[in-house]
Scaffold this active site. Structure first.
Site, PDB file in Angstrom:
ATOM      1  CE  LYS A   1      -3.821  -2.417   2.437  1.00  0.00           C
ATOM      2  NZ  LYS A   1      -4.488  -2.630   3.587  1.00  0.00           N
TER       3      LYS A   1
ATOM      4  CD  GLN B   1      -3.211  -4.272   6.722  1.00  0.00           C
ATOM      5  OE1 GLN B   1      -3.227  -3.116   5.888  1.00  0.00           O
ATOM      6  NE2 GLN B   1      -3.654  -5.154   6.337  1.00  0.00           N
TER       7      GLN B   1
ATOM      8  CG  ASP C   1      -9.733   0.249   4.946  1.00  0.00           C
ATOM      9  OD1 ASP C   1      -9.612   0.224   3.622  1.00  0.00           O
ATOM     10  OD2 ASP C   1      -8.923  -0.161   5.561  1.00  0.00           O
TER      11      ASP C   1
END
Ligand code: NDP
Length: 284
Positions: A51, A95, A118
């Site tokens: 990422k 994460q 997200d």
């Protein structure tokens, strides 16, 4: 007949290049993403590295806040508070998975909804459900939608059958594709592990999306001749990454199909970049 292979890797590269052009034209500081990483799980570290590389490529500034797996929940929440309040941080990603002693929902819901890159915060889930343009939409569903649109498989009016109902993929994907707007307008059916006669639904799909995490579960008998098949699944057989779809066999029957790897995966990362830019533009 053999299916068109939908090249997610190439489409994601094109999206990154478009984002880079947009970001290069910004005046002021670049968009900034903070990644919260807890513990030393090697796959999580590998995902975060990937990422960050993508961020670097397009000109997004990224930082990783690495915490030991023994971190207390209250300490982690205070760190997230600090990121929530920082004017230098546009987007925050936690994460997953988190160590067991931490409440995943408590941590995710602590991220300010306007920095929730997200789209996992209940405010964003709600905004998505009511079709509000301010919603931060989870990256994988958004990536699937982009993949379809950019491969000229507009879901509008089509019967989309999604196998899987998780909060990360299946549910938000269903909400996204049934919206009354461009890129959506599909008729959506969601099936899951408790569905009876699953095959009778998948066989009706114009667009079949497998998001189950069951290697090679989807066989030609699940698929209508000429359907578009999107494989979200990622599992490992030894070191080999495999999807939910029996790719070689299903490709003989489908009109188009995504491979694993090289399908949905790169699109998810590209959508993280897109969402980071969205956070920057909306909050800046
Ligand atoms: P979850 O395990 O949270 O959800 C899986 C879903 O599939 C559940 O709804 C489950 O049903 C359903 N399911 C499982 N087995 C069956 C079965 N035999 N028949 C019917 N339905 C079944 O996984 P995620 O949604 O988080 O992820 C799904 C897959 O996608 C995983 O392989 C994951 O690694 C991958 N993934 C890939 C991404 C990418 O970028 N390509 C990003 C995110 C995920 P039930 O609810 O009844 O248990």
């Amino acid at each position: 007949m053999s299916a068109t292979i939908i090249d997610g890797k190439a489409i994601a590269a094109a999206i990154r290049s478009e984002l880079k052009t947009k970001i290069d034209q910004l005046t002021g500081r670049p968009p900034a993403l903070s990644v919260v990483l807890v513990g030393d799980d090697p796959s999580s570290h590998a995902y975060v590295r990937m990422k960050r590389r993508a961020c670097q490529e397009v000109g997004i500034r990224s930082e990783v806040l690495l915490f030991p797996s023994s971190i207390e929940e209250s300490t982690l929440l205070s760190e997230i508070d600090r990121l929530n309040q920082s004017p230098e941080v546009d987007a925050i990603l936690v994460q997953l998975p988190l160590p067991k002693h931490l409440s995943t929902s408590k941590v995710l819901f602590h991220v300010a909804s306007e920095k929730d890159v997200d789209g996992f915060h209940p405010v964003n889930a709600g905004l998505l459900l009511i079709g509000d343009a301010q919603a931060k939409i989870p990256c994988t569903p958004l990536g699937v939608q982009e993949l379809l649109m950019r491969s000229s498989f507009d879901p509008a009016g089509k019967h989309v059958v999604i196998v899987g109902r998780s909060n990360i993929v299946g549910k938000p994907l269903a909400a996204l594709l049934m919206q009354k707007r461009e890129g959506s307008n599909a008729t959506v059916t969601v099936v899951h592990s408790q569905s009876e006669h699953l095959r009778s639904y998948t066989q009706q799909a114009d667009i079949l999306i497998a998001a189950m995490g069951q290697p090679h579960f989807i066989t030609p008998s699940h698929v209508r001749e000429g359907a578009v098949v999107i494989d979200v699944g990622i599992s490992y057989q030894g070191k080999k990454m495999v999807g939910d779809v029996m790719f070689q066999e299903v490709k003989q029957k489908a009109a188009a199909i995504t491979p694993v790897p090289g399908g949905v995966g790169p699109m998810t990362v590209a959508m993280l970049l897109k969402n980071t830019l969205q956070c920057y533009l909306e909050n800046g």
